[in-house]
Design a protein around this motif. Sequence first.
Motif, PDB file in Angstrom:
ATOM      1  N   ARG A 194      -4.182   2.524  -6.160  1.00 29.75           N
ATOM      2  CA  ARG A 194      -4.197   2.922  -7.576  1.00 29.75           C
ATOM      3  C   ARG A 194      -5.340   3.913  -7.864  1.00 29.75           C
ATOM      4  NH1 ARG A 194      -0.608   3.870 -10.439  1.00 29.75           N
ATOM      5  NH2 ARG A 194      -1.813   5.725 -10.868  1.00 29.75           N
ATOM      6  N   VAL A 195      -6.489   3.665  -7.245  1.00 27.27           N
ATOM      7  CA  VAL A 195      -7.625   4.573  -7.430  1.00 27.27           C
ATOM      8  C   VAL A 195      -7.299   5.957  -6.880  1.00 27.27           C
ATOM      9  CG1 VAL A 195     -10.007   5.039  -6.711  1.00 27.27           C
ATOM     10  CG2 VAL A 195      -9.363   2.751  -7.479  1.00 27.27           C
ATOM     11  N   GLN A 196      -6.652   6.003  -5.717  1.00 22.74           N
ATOM     12  CA  GLN A 196      -6.262   7.287  -5.127  1.00 22.74           C
ATOM     13  C   GLN A 196      -5.278   8.023  -6.024  1.00 22.74           C
ATOM     14  OE1 GLN A 196      -4.784   6.162  -1.273  1.00 22.74           O
ATOM     15  NE2 GLN A 196      -6.825   5.676  -0.459  1.00 22.74           N
ATOM     16  N   LYS A 197      -4.341   7.303  -6.619  1.00 23.43           N
ATOM     17  CA  LYS A 197      -3.369   7.937  -7.515  1.00 23.43           C
ATOM     18  C   LYS A 197      -4.057   8.481  -8.764  1.00 23.43           C
ATOM     19  CE  LYS A 197       0.766   5.364  -6.097  1.00 23.43           C
ATOM     20  NZ  LYS A 197       1.773   4.350  -6.493  1.00 23.43           N
ATOM     21  N   ASP A 198      -5.023   7.738  -9.267  1.00 22.98           N
ATOM     22  CA  ASP A 198      -5.765   8.217 -10.436  1.00 22.98           C
ATOM     23  C   ASP A 198      -6.474   9.536 -10.134  1.00 22.98           C
ATOM     24  OD1 ASP A 198      -4.966   6.102 -11.958  1.00 22.98           O
ATOM     25  OD2 ASP A 198      -6.833   4.962 -11.760  1.00 22.98           O
ATOM     26  N   ARG A 199      -7.073   9.609  -8.946  1.00 25.47           N
ATOM     27  CA  ARG A 199      -7.790  10.831  -8.580  1.00 25.47           C
ATOM     28  C   ARG A 199      -6.838  12.019  -8.450  1.00 25.47           C
ATOM     29  NH1 ARG A 199     -11.921   8.307  -3.994  1.00 25.47           N
ATOM     30  NH2 ARG A 199     -13.397   7.391  -5.483  1.00 25.47           N
ATOM     31  N   ARG A 200      -5.602  11.746  -8.027  1.00 23.14           N
ATOM     32  CA  ARG A 200      -4.626  12.835  -7.892  1.00 23.14           C
ATOM     33  C   ARG A 200      -3.872  13.095  -9.182  1.00 23.14           C
ATOM     34  NH1 ARG A 200      -3.066   9.857  -3.201  1.00 23.14           N
ATOM     35  NH2 ARG A 200      -1.044   9.457  -4.181  1.00 23.14           N
ATOM     36  N   GLY A 201      -4.153  12.260 -10.200  1.00 24.67           N
ATOM     37  CA  GLY A 201      -3.470  12.422 -11.479  1.00 24.67           C
ATOM     38  C   GLY A 201      -2.032  11.950 -11.470  1.00 24.67           C
ATOM     39  N   VAL A 202      -1.722  11.003 -10.562  1.00 20.00           N
ATOM     40  CA  VAL A 202      -0.360  10.459 -10.478  1.00 20.00           C
ATOM     41  C   VAL A 202      -0.249   9.264 -11.413  1.00 20.00           C
ATOM     42  CG1 VAL A 202       1.367   9.419  -8.961  1.00 20.00           C
ATOM     43  CG2 VAL A 202      -0.170  11.207  -8.092  1.00 20.00           C
ATOM     44  N   SER A 203       0.749   9.260 -12.296  1.00 24.10           N
ATOM     45  CA  SER A 203       0.909   8.161 -13.247  1.00 24.10           C
ATOM     46  C   SER A 203       1.409   6.919 -12.543  1.00 24.10           C
ATOM     47  CB  SER A 203       1.889   8.555 -14.358  1.00 24.10           C
ATOM     48  OG  SER A 203       3.152   8.844 -13.803  1.00 24.10           O
ATOM     49  N   ALA A 204       1.132   5.777 -13.188  1.00 28.34           N
ATOM     50  CA  ALA A 204       1.603   4.493 -12.640  1.00 28.34           C
ATOM     51  C   ALA A 204       3.109   4.465 -12.633  1.00 28.34           C
ATOM     52  CB  ALA A 204       1.065   3.338 -13.480  1.00 28.34           C
ATOM     53  N   LYS A 205       3.663   3.851 -11.604  1.00 29.67           N
ATOM     54  CA  LYS A 205       5.116   3.732 -11.529  1.00 29.67           C
ATOM     55  C   LYS A 205       5.474   2.342 -11.041  1.00 29.67           C
ATOM     56  CE  LYS A 205       5.496   5.333  -6.738  1.00 29.67           C
ATOM     57  NZ  LYS A 205       5.978   4.065  -6.210  1.00 29.67           N
ATOM     58  N   GLN A 206       6.686   1.953 -11.318  1.00 30.80           N
ATOM     59  CA  GLN A 206       7.155   0.678 -10.797  1.00 30.80           C
ATOM     60  C   GLN A 206       7.517   0.861  -9.330  1.00 30.80           C
ATOM     61  OE1 GLN A 206       9.557  -1.802 -13.030  1.00 30.80           O
ATOM     62  NE2 GLN A 206       8.531  -1.420 -14.940  1.00 30.80           N
ATOM     63  N   GLY A 207       7.582  -0.192  -8.582  1.00 31.09           N
ATOM     64  CA  GLY A 207       7.957  -0.120  -7.187  1.00 31.09           C
ATOM     65  C   GLY A 207       6.921  -0.701  -6.250  1.00 31.09           C
ATOM     66  N   SER A 208       5.734  -1.030  -6.735  1.00 30.79           N
ATOM     67  CA  SER A 208       4.719  -1.600  -5.857  1.00 30.79           C
ATOM     68  C   SER A 208       5.162  -2.928  -5.269  1.00 30.79           C
ATOM     69  CB  SER A 208       3.404  -1.778  -6.615  1.00 30.79           C
ATOM     70  OG  SER A 208       2.780  -0.538  -6.822  1.00 30.79           O
ATOM     71  N   ALA A 209       5.915  -3.695  -6.043  1.00 31.02           N
ATOM     72  CA  ALA A 209       6.412  -4.976  -5.526  1.00 31.02           C
ATOM     73  C   ALA A 209       7.275  -4.754  -4.294  1.00 31.02           C
ATOM     74  CB  ALA A 209       7.207  -5.706  -6.608  1.00 31.02           C
ATOM     75  N   GLU A 210       8.102  -3.720  -4.315  1.00 32.58           N
ATOM     76  CA  GLU A 210       8.942  -3.414  -3.160  1.00 32.58           C
ATOM     77  C   GLU A 210       8.101  -2.967  -1.964  1.00 32.58           C
ATOM     78  OE1 GLU A 210       9.744  -2.742  -6.221  1.00 32.58           O
ATOM     79  OE2 GLU A 210      11.725  -3.651  -6.452  1.00 32.58           O
ATOM     80  N   GLU A 211       6.990  -2.251  -2.238  1.00 35.52           N
ATOM     81  CA  GLU A 211       6.106  -1.837  -1.152  1.00 35.52           C
ATOM     82  C   GLU A 211       5.478  -3.050  -0.473  1.00 35.52           C
ATOM     83  OE1 GLU A 211       3.239   0.816  -2.750  1.00 35.52           O
ATOM     84  OE2 GLU A 211       4.655   2.461  -3.056  1.00 35.52           O
ATOM     85  N   VAL A 212       5.073  -4.032  -1.274  1.00 36.65           N
ATOM     86  CA  VAL A 212       4.512  -5.255  -0.701  1.00 36.65           C
ATOM     87  C   VAL A 212       5.579  -5.981   0.104  1.00 36.65           C
ATOM     88  CG1 VAL A 212       3.435  -7.479  -1.191  1.00 36.65           C
ATOM     89  CG2 VAL A 212       2.809  -5.481  -2.552  1.00 36.65           C
ATOM     90  N   ALA A 213       6.793  -6.072  -0.452  1.00 34.97           N
ATOM     91  CA  ALA A 213       7.880  -6.772   0.226  1.00 34.97           C
ATOM     92  C   ALA A 213       8.231  -6.121   1.557  1.00 34.97           C
ATOM     93  CB  ALA A 213       9.121  -6.817  -0.677  1.00 34.97           C
ATOM     94  N   ALA A 214       8.136  -4.805   1.612  1.00 33.94           N
ATOM     95  CA  ALA A 214       8.485  -4.075   2.832  1.00 33.94           C
ATOM     96  C   ALA A 214       7.357  -4.070   3.857  1.00 33.94           C
ATOM     97  CB  ALA A 214       8.860  -2.636   2.479  1.00 33.94           C
ATOM     98  N   GLY A 215       6.212  -4.641   3.510  1.00 36.33           N
ATOM     99  CA  GLY A 215       5.092  -4.677   4.442  1.00 36.33           C
ATOM    100  C   GLY A 215       4.305  -3.384   4.509  1.00 36.33           C
ATOM    101  N   VAL A 216       4.558  -2.458   3.569  1.00 40.31           N
ATOM    102  CA  VAL A 216       3.857  -1.176   3.585  1.00 40.31           C
ATOM    103  C   VAL A 216       2.356  -1.379   3.423  1.00 40.31           C
ATOM    104  CG1 VAL A 216       3.553   1.022   2.366  1.00 40.31           C
ATOM    105  CG2 VAL A 216       5.863   0.111   2.753  1.00 40.31           C
ATOM    106  N   LYS A 217       1.962  -2.225   2.476  1.00 36.52           N
ATOM    107  CA  LYS A 217       0.536  -2.430   2.217  1.00 36.52           C
ATOM    108  C   LYS A 217      -0.156  -3.152   3.372  1.00 36.52           C
ATOM    109  CE  LYS A 217       0.230  -2.073  -2.807  1.00 36.52           C
ATOM    110  NZ  LYS A 217       1.387  -1.198  -2.966  1.00 36.52           N
TER     111      LYS A 217
END
Length: 434
Positions: free
Chosen positions: A320-343
Amino acid sequence: MAGMADAGTNDKSGPRKSSWRYIGPGIVVAATGVGAGDLVATLIAGSKYGYTLMWAAVIGCIVKIALAEASGRWHLATGRTLFEGWHSLGPWTTWYFSVYVVVWGFIYGATAMSSSALPLAALFPDGPDLKVWAIGTGLIGLVFVWFNQYAVFEKVMTAMVGVMFVVVVYVAIRVSPDLGAAFAGLAPVLPDGSLLYTLGLIGGVGGTITMAAYGYWVNAKGWTNSAWMKVMRVDNRVAYITTGIFVVAMLIVGAELLHASQIALSSGDKGLVDLGQVLESRYGEATAKLFLIGFFATSFSSLIGVWHGVSLLFADFAERVQKDRRGVSAKQGSAEEVAAGVKERSVPFRVYLLWLTFPPMALLWLDQPFGLVIAYGVLGAFFMPFLAATLLWLLNSSRTPAEWRNGILSNVMLTVSGLLFVILCIQQVRELPW
């Protein structure tokens, strides 16, 4: 249990019906949340007041059910992680969490390694030095979490809960509990001088930051939407009923084995080594060794649970901090990233694993720096009020779909728990070595 981790992972629509076979994250949070220090605190309460505070242990489980349910509900109802929710409340949450997670992780790493080493040193008195055992447990935890994702992690945690459960319940039965006195202890009574022990039993046993990790484990299981809500709620209740059994069993041991004999234990995790010696003198070497094995399962499950769960939280925070620095807005989908083992495969996840493991090893040789102890105590004391207050805020706002916002019961439970944790927070801060 072996098929649990895969039962819901590939089915994004949710289960056809709620089933016990899906349970898993609750077992993980129970194993992580109940550490050796919690068992000692419960033992000492039993040794001082017998069965009188049994009611406090039950209320503590109800409070934790409400908090963990709220965390899991946020993840499932919104498709967003808890840190994304915190971030939406303003930058102050990011600043607080960034300081907390760094200082807390540094101190906790040393604490968890020492706690896991104590029973090993007691089981093998002619073996390596305590510090060697501590470093070894930290490295094993690092390697295990680094190379395994949630499915394997859950299976190992389930096995450790099985060991903990069998050992603690066996010891409680072995000391011949007075069931009449135990049931009488369900009536709310406050003996003189028992307030702090009562508050500690209600608020201190069963997890702190690991309760925030519960929603991440729910997602890692493959539960990513509201179709899994009923399953999550059953899973959560199993977690804190299990925790309740641990707490009640240790209260029984404290009441029967220590209270009547007026035996005092050392503070901290060494109290469990003391208890092992008492058990050996009363019931023989086999019972004492079995207890020490349970002690190790309790400590090491907390270690790897934190290594995994809090690293997931940190990975989400860093993203989230990296996205803030790049000016990327929050989006849904983080739950799927956790489920897929990305994090779990991300660089921030592994960086925090290294932070939990290597820098804290320095504290195994040094006394904890005075200023660091104070910072750790203050931040730790404030975390549970922070969690309760932010969950109240998030789950009563438009950030949560109307169907899944708090009802009266949830609001009452979260408010009561928040007030309780504020009182505990004030007391913890007062007791710090200023």
